[in-house]
Design a protein around this motif. Structure first.
Motif, PDB file in Angstrom:
ATOM      1  N   MET A 185       3.828   5.464  -5.453  1.00 22.74           N
ATOM      2  CA  MET A 185       3.770   5.482  -6.900  1.00 22.74           C
ATOM      3  C   MET A 185       2.676   6.438  -7.353  1.00 22.74           C
ATOM      4  SD  MET A 185       4.289   1.502  -7.884  1.00 22.74           S
ATOM      5  CE  MET A 185       4.062   1.844  -9.634  1.00 22.74           C
ATOM      6  N   ARG A 186       1.554   6.434  -6.728  1.00 21.08           N
ATOM      7  CA  ARG A 186       0.477   7.346  -7.104  1.00 21.08           C
ATOM      8  C   ARG A 186       0.923   8.799  -6.932  1.00 21.08           C
ATOM      9  NH1 ARG A 186      -4.524   4.422  -3.945  1.00 21.08           N
ATOM     10  NH2 ARG A 186      -4.744   2.660  -5.410  1.00 21.08           N
ATOM     11  N   LYS A 187       1.554   9.041  -5.840  1.00 19.42           N
ATOM     12  CA  LYS A 187       2.027  10.386  -5.589  1.00 19.42           C
ATOM     13  C   LYS A 187       3.033  10.816  -6.631  1.00 19.42           C
ATOM     14  CE  LYS A 187       3.724  13.244  -1.852  1.00 19.42           C
ATOM     15  NZ  LYS A 187       4.178  13.299  -0.467  1.00 19.42           N
ATOM     16  N   SER A 188       3.892   9.871  -6.985  1.00 18.80           N
ATOM     17  CA  SER A 188       4.896  10.206  -8.007  1.00 18.80           C
ATOM     18  C   SER A 188       4.219  10.480  -9.355  1.00 18.80           C
ATOM     19  CB  SER A 188       5.898   9.032  -8.126  1.00 18.80           C
ATOM     20  OG  SER A 188       6.599   8.871  -6.936  1.00 18.80           O
ATOM     21  N   LEU A 189       3.240   9.654  -9.645  1.00 11.35           N
ATOM     22  CA  LEU A 189       2.529   9.838 -10.891  1.00 11.35           C
ATOM     23  C   LEU A 189       1.787  11.157 -10.877  1.00 11.35           C
ATOM     24  CD1 LEU A 189       1.167   6.250 -11.514  1.00 11.35           C
ATOM     25  CD2 LEU A 189       2.898   7.437 -12.858  1.00 11.35           C
ATOM     26  N   GLN A 190       1.152  11.471  -9.780  1.00  9.20           N
ATOM     27  CA  GLN A 190       0.451  12.739  -9.716  1.00  9.20           C
ATOM     28  C   GLN A 190       1.418  13.912  -9.871  1.00  9.20           C
ATOM     29  OE1 GLN A 190      -1.735  12.707  -6.034  1.00  9.20           O
ATOM     30  NE2 GLN A 190      -3.286  11.168  -6.806  1.00  9.20           N
ATOM     31  N   SER A 191       2.561  13.775  -9.289  1.00  6.82           N
ATOM     32  CA  SER A 191       3.561  14.858  -9.403  1.00  6.82           C
ATOM     33  C   SER A 191       3.998  14.995 -10.839  1.00  6.82           C
ATOM     34  CB  SER A 191       4.763  14.547  -8.490  1.00  6.82           C
ATOM     35  OG  SER A 191       4.365  14.539  -7.161  1.00  6.82           O
ATOM     36  N   MET A 239       2.266   1.608  -3.355  1.00 11.27           N
ATOM     37  CA  MET A 239       1.237   2.071  -4.280  1.00 11.27           C
ATOM     38  C   MET A 239       0.956   3.550  -4.041  1.00 11.27           C
ATOM     39  SD  MET A 239       0.238  -0.294  -6.337  1.00 11.27           S
ATOM     40  CE  MET A 239      -1.355   0.299  -6.884  1.00 11.27           C
ATOM     41  N   ALA A 240       0.908   3.963  -2.838  1.00 11.68           N
ATOM     42  CA  ALA A 240       0.666   5.382  -2.535  1.00 11.68           C
ATOM     43  C   ALA A 240       1.808   6.228  -3.040  1.00 11.68           C
ATOM     44  CB  ALA A 240       0.483   5.549  -1.023  1.00 11.68           C
ATOM     45  N   GLN A 275       0.821  -1.208   0.000  1.00  7.31           N
ATOM     46  CA  GLN A 275       0.000   0.000   0.000  1.00  7.31           C
ATOM     47  C   GLN A 275       0.855   1.258   0.000  1.00  7.31           C
ATOM     48  OE1 GLN A 275      -2.653  -0.281   3.343  1.00  7.31           O
ATOM     49  NE2 GLN A 275      -3.944  -1.912   2.378  1.00  7.31           N
TER      50      GLN A 275
END
Length: 222
Positions: free
Chosen positions: A211-217, A208-209, A205
């Motif tokens: 990675m999501r944060k990186s993707l959002q950035s 995944m968080a 988790q």
């Protein structure tokens, strides 16, 4: 004292044995005078008066001699009776004295022997009493020993039973402990597995968080 008595008795015996001898000779002389014929009887011219006087003198002499002989004989018999009675009395006295001495010696030794026999009987009675006491004590000790043996056997059986019970209880406890340990180990394994799974899930988790944060950035920068 015995020597003097013996010598006195011997002297008296000599008097008794020697006294009748002169009397016997005198009696023989008197008898010879009575039987002898006087020389005046052979003479034819001797008168009857003169011959009668001689015979009278001879008869008187013979009578005197006979009286003297009888008197001396009576004295000798009296003396012999006296000596015999005295000897008999002395012998009886000596015999009585000897009997008293024998009786005294016998009584002394009899009293001593009776005392020893009485002591012997007393010792035997005491020994019998001691033997009876020892036998009674031995029987009591034997009975007590038997009782002790029975009690020790019972105690040994009790100890054996306790040892068996202890062994069985220890085995049961060990089995229980082993089962408990197995249960604990199983539970620990399960908890470890769940913890690992949770940690893995938490890690995933977080990843995944991240990675999501990186993707959002990244998307925000585009």
């Amino acid at each position: 004292m015995a020597t003097r008595r013996g010598s006195g008795q011997k002297a008296k015996g000599k008097d008794l044995s020697s006294s009748p001898k002169p009397l016997k000779d005198l009696d023989q002389k008197v008898e010879s005078l009575k039987g002898r014929k006087h020389p005046l009887d052979d003479e034819e011219d001797a008168g009857p008066h003169e011959g009668g006087e001689v015979l009278g003198m001879l008869d008187k002499f013979g009578a005197d001699v006979s009286k003297a002989f009888l008197a001396k004989r009576q004295r000798v018999e009296t003396f012999a009776k006296t000596i015999t009675k005295s000897c008999q009395q002395k012998m009886e006295q000596q015999w009585e004295a000897q009997q008293k001495e024998r009786s005294k010696v016998a009584d002394d030794y009899s009293s001593q022997l009776n005392a020893v026999l009485h002591q012997w009987d007393t010792d035997m009675i005491k020994a019998k009493e001691q033997q009876d006491k020892m036998m009674t004590m031995f029987q009591q000790q034997h009975k007590l020993f038997q009782q002790m043996r029975v009690a020790q056997r019972q105690r040994l059986n009790t100890l054996k039973q306790l040892l068996d019970q202890y062994t069985q209880a220890l085995e049961a406890v060990e089995k229980t402990h082993y089962s408990q340990q197995e249960t604990i180990h199983s539970e620990l394994r399960q908890e470890v597995a769940m913890l690992q799974k949770k940690v893995l899930m938490d890690t995933q988790q977080q990843d995944m968080a991240a990675m999501r944060k990186s993707l959002q950035s990244m998307m925000a920068m585009m």
